[in-house]
Design a protein around this motif. Structure first.
Motif, PDB file in Angstrom:
ATOM      1  N   MET A 154       0.827  -1.211   0.000  1.00 58.41           N
ATOM      2  CA  MET A 154       0.000   0.000   0.000  1.00 58.41           C
ATOM      3  C   MET A 154       0.860   1.260   0.000  1.00 58.41           C
ATOM      4  O   MET A 154       0.458   2.294  -0.550  1.00 58.41           O
ATOM      5  CB  MET A 154      -0.956  -0.031   1.184  1.00 58.41           C
ATOM      6  CG  MET A 154      -2.011  -1.129   1.051  1.00 58.41           C
ATOM      7  SD  MET A 154      -3.162  -1.229   2.426  1.00 58.41           S
ATOM      8  CE  MET A 154      -4.166   0.230   2.122  1.00 58.41           C
ATOM      9  N   HIS A 155       2.061   1.197   0.585  1.00 62.17           N
ATOM     10  CA  HIS A 155       2.994   2.328   0.499  1.00 62.17           C
ATOM     11  C   HIS A 155       3.374   2.585  -0.954  1.00 62.17           C
ATOM     12  O   HIS A 155       3.401   3.737  -1.411  1.00 62.17           O
ATOM     13  CB  HIS A 155       4.272   2.037   1.293  1.00 62.17           C
ATOM     14  CG  HIS A 155       4.128   2.206   2.769  1.00 62.17           C
ATOM     15  ND1 HIS A 155       3.389   3.212   3.344  1.00 62.17           N
ATOM     16  CD2 HIS A 155       4.647   1.497   3.807  1.00 62.17           C
ATOM     17  CE1 HIS A 155       3.451   3.117   4.662  1.00 62.17           C
ATOM     18  NE2 HIS A 155       4.206   2.073   4.966  1.00 62.17           N
ATOM     19  N   ILE A 156       3.695   1.518  -1.689  1.00 62.18           N
ATOM     20  CA  ILE A 156       4.047   1.665  -3.102  1.00 62.18           C
ATOM     21  C   ILE A 156       2.878   2.245  -3.888  1.00 62.18           C
ATOM     22  O   ILE A 156       3.040   3.167  -4.696  1.00 62.18           O
ATOM     23  CB  ILE A 156       4.492   0.310  -3.697  1.00 62.18           C
ATOM     24  CG1 ILE A 156       5.931  -0.001  -3.265  1.00 62.18           C
ATOM     25  CG2 ILE A 156       4.393   0.312  -5.229  1.00 62.18           C
ATOM     26  CD1 ILE A 156       6.480  -1.309  -3.806  1.00 62.18           C
ATOM     27  N   CYS A 157       1.675   1.715  -3.650  1.00 60.11           N
ATOM     28  CA  CYS A 157       0.503   2.174  -4.399  1.00 60.11           C
ATOM     29  C   CYS A 157       0.180   3.637  -4.100  1.00 60.11           C
ATOM     30  O   CYS A 157      -0.171   4.405  -5.001  1.00 60.11           O
ATOM     31  CB  CYS A 157      -0.699   1.285  -4.088  1.00 60.11           C
ATOM     32  SG  CYS A 157      -0.567  -0.369  -4.809  1.00 60.11           S
ATOM     33  N   LYS A 158       0.329   4.028  -2.840  1.00 62.57           N
ATOM     34  CA  LYS A 158       0.077   5.429  -2.475  1.00 62.57           C
ATOM     35  C   LYS A 158       1.109   6.352  -3.115  1.00 62.57           C
ATOM     36  O   LYS A 158       0.760   7.387  -3.700  1.00 62.57           O
ATOM     37  CB  LYS A 158       0.104   5.586  -0.950  1.00 62.57           C
ATOM     38  CG  LYS A 158      -0.136   7.021  -0.488  1.00 62.57           C
ATOM     39  CD  LYS A 158      -0.073   7.132   1.038  1.00 62.57           C
ATOM     40  CE  LYS A 158      -0.264   8.589   1.478  1.00 62.57           C
ATOM     41  NZ  LYS A 158      -0.169   8.724   2.966  1.00 62.57           N
ATOM     42  N   ALA A 159       2.394   5.974  -3.017  1.00 65.30           N
ATOM     43  CA  ALA A 159       3.458   6.818  -3.564  1.00 65.30           C
ATOM     44  C   ALA A 159       3.388   6.903  -5.081  1.00 65.30           C
ATOM     45  O   ALA A 159       3.734   7.933  -5.675  1.00 65.30           O
ATOM     46  CB  ALA A 159       4.827   6.268  -3.134  1.00 65.30           C
ATOM     47  N   SER A 160       2.918   5.826  -5.728  1.00 70.49           N
ATOM     48  CA  SER A 160       2.861   5.770  -7.191  1.00 70.49           C
ATOM     49  C   SER A 160       1.508   6.180  -7.759  1.00 70.49           C
ATOM     50  O   SER A 160       1.345   6.258  -8.977  1.00 70.49           O
ATOM     51  CB  SER A 160       3.185   4.342  -7.675  1.00 70.49           C
ATOM     52  OG  SER A 160       4.463   3.928  -7.258  1.00 70.49           O
ATOM     53  N   ASP A 161       0.526   6.402  -6.865  1.00 76.84           N
ATOM     54  CA  ASP A 161      -0.841   6.737  -7.273  1.00 76.84           C
ATOM     55  C   ASP A 161      -1.409   5.664  -8.202  1.00 76.84           C
ATOM     56  O   ASP A 161      -1.892   5.946  -9.302  1.00 76.84           O
ATOM     57  CB  ASP A 161      -0.896   8.113  -7.949  1.00 76.84           C
ATOM     58  CG  ASP A 161      -2.335   8.611  -8.139  1.00 76.84           C
ATOM     59  OD1 ASP A 161      -3.218   8.182  -7.366  1.00 76.84           O
ATOM     60  OD2 ASP A 161      -2.568   9.423  -9.066  1.00 76.84           O
ATOM     61  N   VAL A 162      -1.356   4.417  -7.728  1.00 77.59           N
ATOM     62  CA  VAL A 162      -1.886   3.283  -8.483  1.00 77.59           C
ATOM     63  C   VAL A 162      -2.657   2.366  -7.528  1.00 77.59           C
ATOM     64  O   VAL A 162      -2.662   2.574  -6.317  1.00 77.59           O
ATOM     65  CB  VAL A 162      -0.760   2.466  -9.166  1.00 77.59           C
ATOM     66  CG1 VAL A 162      -0.065   3.295 -10.234  1.00 77.59           C
ATOM     67  CG2 VAL A 162       0.251   1.960  -8.122  1.00 77.59           C
ATOM     68  N   GLY A 163      -3.309   1.360  -8.090  1.00 78.45           N
ATOM     69  CA  GLY A 163      -3.936   0.309  -7.304  1.00 78.45           C
ATOM     70  C   GLY A 163      -3.223  -1.003  -7.564  1.00 78.45           C
ATOM     71  O   GLY A 163      -2.202  -1.041  -8.271  1.00 78.45           O
ATOM     72  N   CYS A 164      -3.729  -2.102  -7.025  1.00 78.28           N
ATOM     73  CA  CYS A 164      -3.093  -3.397  -7.269  1.00 78.28           C
ATOM     74  C   CYS A 164      -4.068  -4.537  -7.030  1.00 78.28           C
ATOM     75  O   CYS A 164      -5.104  -4.374  -6.369  1.00 78.28           O
ATOM     76  CB  CYS A 164      -1.864  -3.575  -6.374  1.00 78.28           C
ATOM     77  SG  CYS A 164      -2.293  -3.790  -4.620  1.00 78.28           S
ATOM     78  N   ARG A 165      -3.736  -5.671  -7.572  1.00 83.14           N
ATOM     79  CA  ARG A 165      -4.408  -6.931  -7.305  1.00 83.14           C
ATOM     80  C   ARG A 165      -3.334  -7.977  -7.036  1.00 83.14           C
ATOM     81  O   ARG A 165      -2.431  -8.161  -7.862  1.00 83.14           O
ATOM     82  CB  ARG A 165      -5.275  -7.378  -8.496  1.00 83.14           C
ATOM     83  CG  ARG A 165      -6.461  -6.466  -8.802  1.00 83.14           C
ATOM     84  CD  ARG A 165      -7.479  -6.507  -7.668  1.00 83.14           C
ATOM     85  NE  ARG A 165      -8.637  -5.655  -7.910  1.00 83.14           N
ATOM     86  CZ  ARG A 165      -8.712  -4.368  -7.601  1.00 83.14           C
ATOM     87  NH1 ARG A 165      -7.663  -3.763  -7.053  1.00 83.14           N
ATOM     88  NH2 ARG A 165      -9.808  -3.679  -7.829  1.00 83.14           N
ATOM     89  N   ILE A 166      -3.406  -8.629  -5.869  1.00 84.56           N
ATOM     90  CA  ILE A 166      -2.493  -9.738  -5.600  1.00 84.56           C
ATOM     91  C   ILE A 166      -3.324 -10.980  -5.305  1.00 84.56           C
ATOM     92  O   ILE A 166      -4.462 -10.879  -4.827  1.00 84.56           O
ATOM     93  CB  ILE A 166      -1.517  -9.437  -4.445  1.00 84.56           C
ATOM     94  CG1 ILE A 166      -2.262  -9.165  -3.129  1.00 84.56           C
ATOM     95  CG2 ILE A 166      -0.598  -8.284  -4.800  1.00 84.56           C
ATOM     96  CD1 ILE A 166      -1.330  -9.116  -1.926  1.00 84.56           C
ATOM     97  N   TYR A 167      -2.743 -12.149  -5.589  1.00 85.79           N
ATOM     98  CA  TYR A 167      -3.475 -13.407  -5.491  1.00 85.79           C
ATOM     99  C   TYR A 167      -3.076 -14.159  -4.222  1.00 85.79           C
ATOM    100  O   TYR A 167      -1.887 -14.395  -3.971  1.00 85.79           O
ATOM    101  CB  TYR A 167      -3.192 -14.273  -6.719  1.00 85.79           C
ATOM    102  CG  TYR A 167      -3.735 -13.671  -7.996  1.00 85.79           C
ATOM    103  CD1 TYR A 167      -5.017 -13.990  -8.443  1.00 85.79           C
ATOM    104  CD2 TYR A 167      -2.968 -12.786  -8.744  1.00 85.79           C
ATOM    105  CE1 TYR A 167      -5.520 -13.443  -9.622  1.00 85.79           C
ATOM    106  CE2 TYR A 167      -3.459 -12.218  -9.925  1.00 85.79           C
ATOM    107  CZ  TYR A 167      -4.735 -12.559 -10.346  1.00 85.79           C
ATOM    108  OH  TYR A 167      -5.234 -12.000 -11.502  1.00 85.79           O
ATOM    109  N   GLU A 168      -4.069 -14.544  -3.456  1.00 86.55           N
ATOM    110  CA  GLU A 168      -3.837 -15.265  -2.210  1.00 86.55           C
ATOM    111  C   GLU A 168      -2.987 -16.511  -2.425  1.00 86.55           C
ATOM    112  O   GLU A 168      -2.059 -16.788  -1.657  1.00 86.55           O
ATOM    113  CB  GLU A 168      -5.182 -15.660  -1.589  1.00 86.55           C
ATOM    114  CG  GLU A 168      -5.060 -16.482  -0.320  1.00 86.55           C
ATOM    115  CD  GLU A 168      -6.411 -16.947   0.216  1.00 86.55           C
ATOM    116  OE1 GLU A 168      -6.408 -17.687   1.210  1.00 86.55           O
ATOM    117  OE2 GLU A 168      -7.455 -16.589  -0.362  1.00 86.55           O
ATOM    118  N   ASP A 169      -3.278 -17.269  -3.478  1.00 87.91           N
ATOM    119  CA  ASP A 169      -2.582 -18.540  -3.685  1.00 87.91           C
ATOM    120  C   ASP A 169      -1.172 -18.374  -4.261  1.00 87.91           C
ATOM    121  O   ASP A 169      -0.459 -19.361  -4.449  1.00 87.91           O
ATOM    122  CB  ASP A 169      -3.412 -19.478  -4.568  1.00 87.91           C
ATOM    123  CG  ASP A 169      -3.724 -18.907  -5.940  1.00 87.91           C
ATOM    124  OD1 ASP A 169      -3.332 -17.747  -6.213  1.00 87.91           O
ATOM    125  OD2 ASP A 169      -4.370 -19.605  -6.744  1.00 87.91           O
TER     126      ASP A 169
END
Length: 345
Positions: free
Chosen positions: A244-259
């Motif tokens: 979330m630090h990266i996403c905030k600093a870069s002004d982006v979102g993300c999707r990561i996979y649990e598995d």
């Protein structure tokens, strides 16, 4: 009428940092990057200099009941090196400052320094100074690390772009489970003279907590593959929090996979023993000191060849927020639940 006062715990560590650093202006041309990343970036005569500081306090960051002083010294140095590697740099020098209470002897400090010296020997870092003073409560360790940025290749948290791949090194949750194991055995040992802790089959967890390593190898292998990450951070406060630090600093979102989140077998066993949610521990445990980074989609084949690196998701536009895709395909909002040193007990 008294002025209302705000508890520091209401802001948390990062909220407090944002507040006290708001409006800071960099007045010197040599100050390239200030507060807000793993390290500050300075430039003198064309050379990028990286500077980071970490402080460890007894009773807050470590418990000497089960942390050997040599291990503590080693860890205190390595966590600083990790911040420099997270900027795609090379640690070169450290200064070491100590606050020492009266219960410590010269031999205790010798043991602590033996760990610091060993870390510096292994990672090729010089000890160039520091300070010592008395402490009224326990041991305080503050280390500042100076590193060298590779020419034109310093990586910050703010460069992630839509469609970039989210990559991680190593595995997650083991250091947190190691801490739970050490705390459990500490409780079990109370009042017992010849207590023997039960670490059989869980040695990896104890090692991850007491003697972490900085991922110099990953930085070197990325360079060998000709990959410069678009963003990077080391995972000290929890995978979810750092992403979330990266996403905030870069002004982006993300999707990561649990598995796709890498988790060691010993971590899974310990999680089951303690009745904890394994994925929650992996996302929020902290102290893994692995690297979390993003690379362009076009680098997928190259990054997949690096041992110990796994692609766990991708970057999206900022409007989509940050989410975990569960095993059944559901999307859950990511939350920064990692360790906060300023929260109420």
């Amino acid at each position: 009428m008294e002025n209302s006062q705000t508890e520091i715990s209401a802001l948390g560590e990062f909220g407090l940092i944002d507040r006290i650093t708001k409006g800071l202006e960099l007045k010197h041309s040599s100050s390239v990057l200030g507060v807000g990343d793993d390290a500050a970036k300075l430039n003198y005569g064309g050379t990028d200099v990286l500077v980071t500081t970490d402080m460890l306090l007894e009773g807050v960051h470590f418990d000497l009941t089960y942390v050997p002083l040599k291990h503590l010294g080693y860890k205190a140095a390595v966590v600083n090196f990790s911040d420099i590697y997270a900027m795609n740099g090379i640690p070169r020098q450290i200064t070491v400052s100590l606050g020492i209470s009266r219960r410590f002897t010269v031999e205790h400090i010798d043991a602590l320094y033996s760990g610091i010296k060993l870390a510096c020997e292994i990672y090729g870092v010089d000890i160039v100074g520091g300070d010592t003073c008395s402490s009224r409560q326990g041991l305080v360790i503050s280390i500042t690390c100076v590193g060298e940025g590779k020419s034109g290749k310093v990586v910050t948290r703010s460069g992630a772009k839509d469609t970039d791949l989210v990559c991680v090194s190593g595995d997650f949750g083991a250091a947190y489970m190691g801490l739970q194991l050490l705390e459990r055995e500490k409780v079990a040992s109370a009042g017992q003279k010849d207590f023997v802790p039960k670490f059989e089959g869980k040695e990896y967890l104890v090692e991850r907590q007491l003697k972490p390593e900085a991922r110099r190898d990953i930085v070197e292998m990325l360079d060998a593959q000709g990959i410069v990450p678009t963003s990077m951070i080391d995972v000290s406060d929890g995978l979810s929090s750092e992403l979330m630090h990266i996403c905030k600093a870069s002004d982006v979102g993300c999707r990561i996979y649990e598995d796709r989140i890498p988790i060691d077998y010993q971590t899974a066993v310990m999680s089951e023993e303690l009745g904890m949610n394994l994925v929650t521990a992996a996302l929020n445990g902290g102290e893994d000191y692995e690297l979390l980074f993003t690379v362009p989609l076009t680098e997928h084949e190259k990054v997949s060849k690096i041992p110990g690196v796994k692609v766990i998701g991708y970057i999206t536009g900022s409007g989509l927020g940050c989410a975990l895709i569960t095993r059944d395909g559901s999307e859950l909002p990511l939350r920064a639940q990692g360790w906060n040193p300023l929260k109420d007990e």
